[in-house]
Enzyme design. Structure first.
Site, PDB file in Angstrom:
ATOM      1  CD  GLU A 188     -13.013   8.581   8.627  1.00  0.00           C
ATOM      2  OE1 GLU A 188     -14.172   8.386   9.041  1.00  0.00           O
ATOM      3  OE2 GLU A 188     -12.718   9.497   7.846  1.00  0.00           O
ATOM      4  CD  GLU A 232     -19.622  12.891   4.988  1.00  0.00           C
ATOM      5  OE1 GLU A 232     -18.491  12.559   5.405  1.00  0.00           O
ATOM      6  OE2 GLU A 232     -20.055  12.597   3.863  1.00  0.00           O
ATOM      7  CE  LYS A 280      -7.347   0.764  10.279  1.00  0.00           C
ATOM      8  NZ  LYS A 280      -6.041   0.065  10.286  1.00  0.00           N
ATOM      9  CB  SER A 287      -8.108   5.541  11.238  1.00  0.00           C
ATOM     10  OG  SER A 287      -8.809   6.459  10.447  1.00  0.00           O
ATOM     11  CG  LEU A 292       1.608  -0.326   7.805  1.00  0.00           C
ATOM     12  CD1 LEU A 292       2.459   0.313   6.714  1.00  0.00           C
ATOM     13  CD2 LEU A 292       1.363   0.645   8.951  1.00  0.00           C
ATOM     14  CG  PHE A 328      -8.474   6.560  -0.754  1.00  0.00           C
ATOM     15  CD1 PHE A 328      -8.940   6.551   0.546  1.00  0.00           C
ATOM     16  CD2 PHE A 328      -7.870   5.410  -1.250  1.00  0.00           C
ATOM     17  CE1 PHE A 328      -8.803   5.432   1.352  1.00  0.00           C
ATOM     18  CE2 PHE A 328      -7.721   4.278  -0.457  1.00  0.00           C
ATOM     19  CZ  PHE A 328      -8.195   4.286   0.849  1.00  0.00           C
ATOM     20  CB  VAL A 329     -12.340  11.968  -2.066  1.00  0.00           C
ATOM     21  CG1 VAL A 329     -11.609  12.503  -0.835  1.00  0.00           C
ATOM     22  CG2 VAL A 329     -13.049  13.093  -2.805  1.00  0.00           C
ATOM     23  NE  ARG A 368      -5.059  -8.905  -0.581  1.00  0.00           N
ATOM     24  CZ  ARG A 368      -6.067  -8.169  -1.039  1.00  0.00           C
ATOM     25  NH1 ARG A 368      -7.306  -8.552  -0.856  1.00  0.00           N
ATOM     26  NH2 ARG A 368      -5.811  -7.054  -1.698  1.00  0.00           N
ATOM     27  CG  ASN A 382      -8.092  11.958   6.019  1.00  0.00           C
ATOM     28  OD1 ASN A 382      -8.522  12.092   7.167  1.00  0.00           O
ATOM     29  ND2 ASN A 382      -8.797  11.407   5.060  1.00  0.00           N
ATOM     30  N   GLY A 390       0.804  -1.215   0.000  1.00  0.00           N
ATOM     31  CA  GLY A 390       0.000   0.000   0.000  1.00  0.00           C
ATOM     32  C   GLY A 390       0.836   1.264   0.000  1.00  0.00           C
ATOM     33  CE1 TYR A 434      -9.872   1.805   7.811  1.00  0.00           C
ATOM     34  CE2 TYR A 434     -10.501   4.031   8.436  1.00  0.00           C
ATOM     35  CZ  TYR A 434      -9.523   3.095   8.165  1.00  0.00           C
ATOM     36  OH  TYR A 434      -8.194   3.451   8.245  1.00  0.00           O
TER      37      TYR A 434
END
Length: 323
Positions: free
Chosen positions: A129, A283, A155, A127, A82, A190-191, A33, A180, A11, A151
């Site tokens: 989040e 949100e 976490k 995170s 990670l 991702f945005v 993997r 982030n 990643g 998510y």
């Protein structure tokens, strides 16, 4: 020579962390993997230039036996966990696999370290989040969690599990509560990468429109290069401690969009399509971190600004799509 084990090595963070640790003389082992070995061009493009300098092991984060055996073989000095299903929007679509993979994978690594490498120092990628519906701004290590996605929930559970192994079994185990962090190596879903790649493709005449959801969501964005350095610094301390890692400045999605399109001399309003289907069911309006403890105890601070980050991402996509 120290040995480091990195899960999620393919990643964004894994690739930058691998580069950092190699520069410090580490022997690097990474878990991927099996499908990554079958399709290395697609799955391992971020670490392709490093493959002749690292050791790759095939395992599933959902298999305790495979994780246990790798840790028993390597006996790492440091472990950076990670690997995760890290795309927040997708976690709403498949909450079961997100929670199972993220929590069980963390549990398997911790349990294996406890039995096979109890002196290994363990880093868990927590995170921002986890803060979700924030109780205060900016968020610190003491801010209560209120996750608003599967998510974020996964976490938070991993964070508590890591703390439990630290307090219950004496492992040098800690969490980095990273806000982030982006780069040209960010995944296309991702945005931020969606914005930078769309700006490049529209500039090059490959696309005309970009579809986005909530433009007013605000995030504390930094560069992944800075943030992996903080991960390493955490594991070099005398005592394990959880840290918030953040720039301390938040920007809206719209600000990121405007900065990216301005860089290629375009007005984003001429190309934007708002799509309500891209809104999250729950949100998170604002995330902004206070990394005072990291500055004080780790001597860490970000070196790459928001503007530099956006520029680097757009330049990277311009180069990519111009091929």
């Amino acid at each position: 020579m120290k040995k480091a084990l990195i899960t999620g090595i393919t990643g964004q963070d894994g690739s930058y962390l691998t580069e950092l640790l190699l520069s410090k003389g580490y022997e690097i082992h990474g878990i991927v993997r099996h499908v990554a070995l079958e399709h290395p061009q697609a799955r391992m493009w971020r670490i392709r230039h490093l493959l002749d300098r690292i050791h790759i092991h095939s395992a599933s984060m959902e298999s305790y036996a495979s994780i246990f055996n790798i840790i028993a073989e390597i006996k790492p000095d440091e472990c950076y966990h990670l690997a995760a299903q890290s795309y927040v929007s997708y976690s709403f679509e498949d909450e079961f696999s997100t929670i199972n993979t993220n929590l069980n994978g963390t549990h398997y690594v911790l349990s294996s370290l406890k039995r096979q490498a109890p002196d290994c120092r363990f880093y868990f990628a927590a995170s921002s989040e986890m803060f979700g519906k924030v109780k205060e701004t900016p968020q610190t290590e003491e801010t209560p969690f209120h996750p608003r996605s599967p998510y974020g929930i996964s976490k938070m559970a991993g964070f508590e599990l890591t703390r439990n192994y630290r307090e219950g079994y004496g492992l040098f185990a800690l969490s980095g509560i990273l806000f982030n962090h982006e780069s040209p190596r960010r995944g296309g879903e991702f945005v931020t990468r969606k914005i930078s790649s769309s700006a490049a493709k529209i500039k090059l005449g490959l696309e005309k429109k970009i579809r986005l959801g909530n433009l007013q969501a605000k995030r504390d964005w930094g560069h992944a290069k800075d943030y992996v350095n903080a991960m390493w610094l955490m594991l070099q301390q005398d005592e394990p401690e959880d840290y918030v890692i953040a720039s301390g400045i938040s920007h809206s999605v719209e600000e990121f969009l405007e900065a990216a399109f301005n860089y290629v001399d375009l007005d984003y309003r001429d190309h934007l399509v708002l799509d309500e289907n891209l809104y999250r069911p729950a949100e998170v309006k604002l995330l902004q971190g206070d990394a005072s403890n990291a500055r004080k105890n780790l001597n860490w601070s970000p070196t790459i600004s928001f503007e530099e980050l956006v520029k680097e991402m757009v330049e990277g996509d311009l180069e990519w799509y111009a091929k």
